[in-house]
Enzyme design. Structure first.
Site, short mmCIF file in Angstrom:
data_model
loop_
_atom_site.label_atom_id
_atom_site.label_comp_id
_atom_site.label_asym_id
_atom_site.label_seq_id
_atom_site.Cartn_x
_atom_site.Cartn_y
_atom_site.Cartn_z
N ASP A 11 -74.55 0.81 -57.46
CA ASP A 11 -73.50 0.67 -58.53
C ASP A 11 -74.34 1.01 -60.02
O ASP A 11 -74.99 -0.27 -60.02
CB ASP A 11 -72.49 -0.28 -58.28
CG ASP A 11 -71.16 0.19 -57.24
OD1 ASP A 11 -71.61 1.29 -56.67
OD2 ASP A 11 -70.78 -0.72 -56.93
N ASP A 130 -61.97 6.91 -50.13
CA ASP A 130 -61.52 5.54 -50.03
C ASP A 130 -60.04 5.53 -49.33
O ASP A 130 -59.32 5.85 -49.69
CB ASP A 130 -61.47 4.81 -51.12
CG ASP A 130 -62.54 4.75 -51.98
OD1 ASP A 130 -63.78 4.93 -51.24
OD2 ASP A 130 -62.80 4.89 -53.20
#
Lengths: 250, 195
Positions: A11, A130
């Site tokens: 990230d 997701d």
């Protein structure tokens, strides 16, 4: 024989990696490029960079990240995070990224998958999904898992595959962060039902978990973040374990 | 050493330039005929679709130019396929430097997926390549493949054996991406540059 892939995910916020403080021998573990190059030396098969910077200049940020990584890293990598338009994909790929991953934008506008596949080729379009199991339904969520939708995982995965996605990066929100193993049933069903590679994500806590997701769920790749960043399972050790257990591994 | 990377606005040619840079070689991304003709080495990369790419090459006169090249040329991925006679991808007539067909993978009843994407082993390498890369993993991304032939100097297995590396006269080509294949991929680029 095609090797199963091990993919660390990084990230990135404002040009810095968000996790990664315990990583080995780095001058600057916050530098995504240096961390990526270190993973590559350790034996990572691919890298995923998710840019989570909130900015009006997203495109410039993505291009700079892609260019910096491409100049230093000699394995394939994917850029994702807030990619919403064809131009975003164009700058990432022309700056040196091998693939892009799209998520919420695809749910909001499924035709985008088709347009991207037509223009750039399926092989560079990863659709990230997701999903969270609620009762016996797997519900697709948007914006990093914050917003539930009406969309169901398996029909959505089939749809993006039909529309030309090259790969699916499936994250189980129920398993993410638990370190109790991947979502084997859902991943297995995706692998069985779809003609494109499945990257399993969420729940990796040990080498055995990767073994399970490659054998029981037949995933093509396993993705994880914190276990690699904090060096809980060094990639070299993980790959040796999988080789010793007869998994085809580079 | 002057290295030209043929630039025809295909995807990700930048990676090839970066890979050479990491090896200390500055290459020029160019479509300039004179520059390409005079270069010591020419790299013909490619990601994309065959018929569109052949059209772009023809518009820029690069199709004829490539056939006339006399220095070492390295084709990569689609670049390799376009050096062959014909591709099943949208029934495309290619450059015909290698007299082979480019065919689409057909997984049939096998659970294998198309495209062939990821790391796979190359083997049966020709003498010119040495033994360092024998049975090493390289990075592949493709749905079409070059059939096996007398010009095959490296094999890969996916669904069936296919050409991973081909060579004829001054032309060499790889189906995998050496620029994305880590340290082993760099060996292949080294080999090419030191020809």
């Amino acid at each position: 024989m095609l090797a199963k892939r091990i993919i660390p995910c990084l990230d990135v916020k404002e040009g810095r990696t968000v996790k990664g403080i315990n990583f080995v021998d780095l001058k600057d573990a916050g530098d995504p490029v240096e961390l990526g190059a270190a993973y590559s030396r350790e034996g990572a098969d691919e890298l995923v960079f998710l840019d989570i910077t909130a900015t009006h200049e997203k495109r410039k940020t993505l291009a700079a990240l892609a260019r910096n990584v491409a100049s230093q890293v000699n394995i394939p990598f994917t850029i994702g995070g807030g990619i919403g338009a064809i131009q975003d994909v164009d700058v990432c790929l022309s700056s040196g990224a091998d693939k892009v991953s799209i998520n919420s934008a695809a749910v909001r506008n499924p035709r985008l998958v088709e347009q991207l596949a037509m223009q750039f080729g399926s092989q560079c379009i990863v659709v990230a999904i997701d999903a969270k199991q609620i009762g016996d339904q797997w519900v697709v969520h948007l914006n990093g898992g914050r917003i539930p939708t009406e969309v169901e995982l398996f029909s959505w995965a089939k749809e993006v595959s039909d529309r030309g996605a090259g790969e699916i990066l499936f994250t189980s929100m129920n398993h993410d962060g638990t370190k109790n193993g991947f979502a084997l049933n859902a991943t297995g069903r995706l692998s069985r039902e779809l003609p494109i590679p499945i990257i399993a994500s969420g729940g990796a806590g040990s080498a055995e978990h990767f073994y399970e997701v490659f054998t029981i769920a037949n995933a093509d790749a396993g993705l994880a973040a914190s276990i690699f960043h904090y060096d809980e399972i060094p990639i070299r050790v993980l790959k040796q374990y999988l080789k010793d257990h007869s998994i085809p591994i580079r | 050493m002057k290295v030209a990377i043929i630039d025809y606005k295909s995807g990700n040619v930048q990676s090839v330039k970066f890979a050479l840079q990491r090896m200390g070689v500055e290459a020029e991304l160019t479509a300039d005929h004179d520059y390409i003709m005079r270069a010591d080495k020419v790299i013909f990369p490619g990601v994309g679709e065959a018929s569109t790419t052949m059209k772009v090459l023809a518009e820029r006169g690069l199709d004829k130019l490539i056939k006339r090249l006399h220095q070492p040329v390295l084709g990569i991925c689609l670049g390799m396929q376009l050096l062959c006679r014909h591709s099943e991808e949208n029934n495309t007539k290619c450059l015909d430097i290698f007299p082979m067909e480019v065919k689409r993978f057909n997984a049939g009843d096998s659970p294998l997926k198309v495209p062939h994407m990821g790391w796979n082993i190359i083997y049966n390498l020709g003498d010119a390549l040495g033994q360092k890369m024998e049975k090493e993993y390289m990075y592949f991304v493709h749905s079409y493949y070059v059939e096996m032939s007398e010009y095959t100097i490296g094999t890969c297995d996916y669904i069936h054996p296919f050409s991973a590396i081909i060579q004829k006269d001054n032309f060499m080509a790889t189906q995998f991406h050496p620029e994305k294949s880590g340290a082993v991929g760099q060996l292949l680029l080294d080999k090419f540059l030191s020809q």
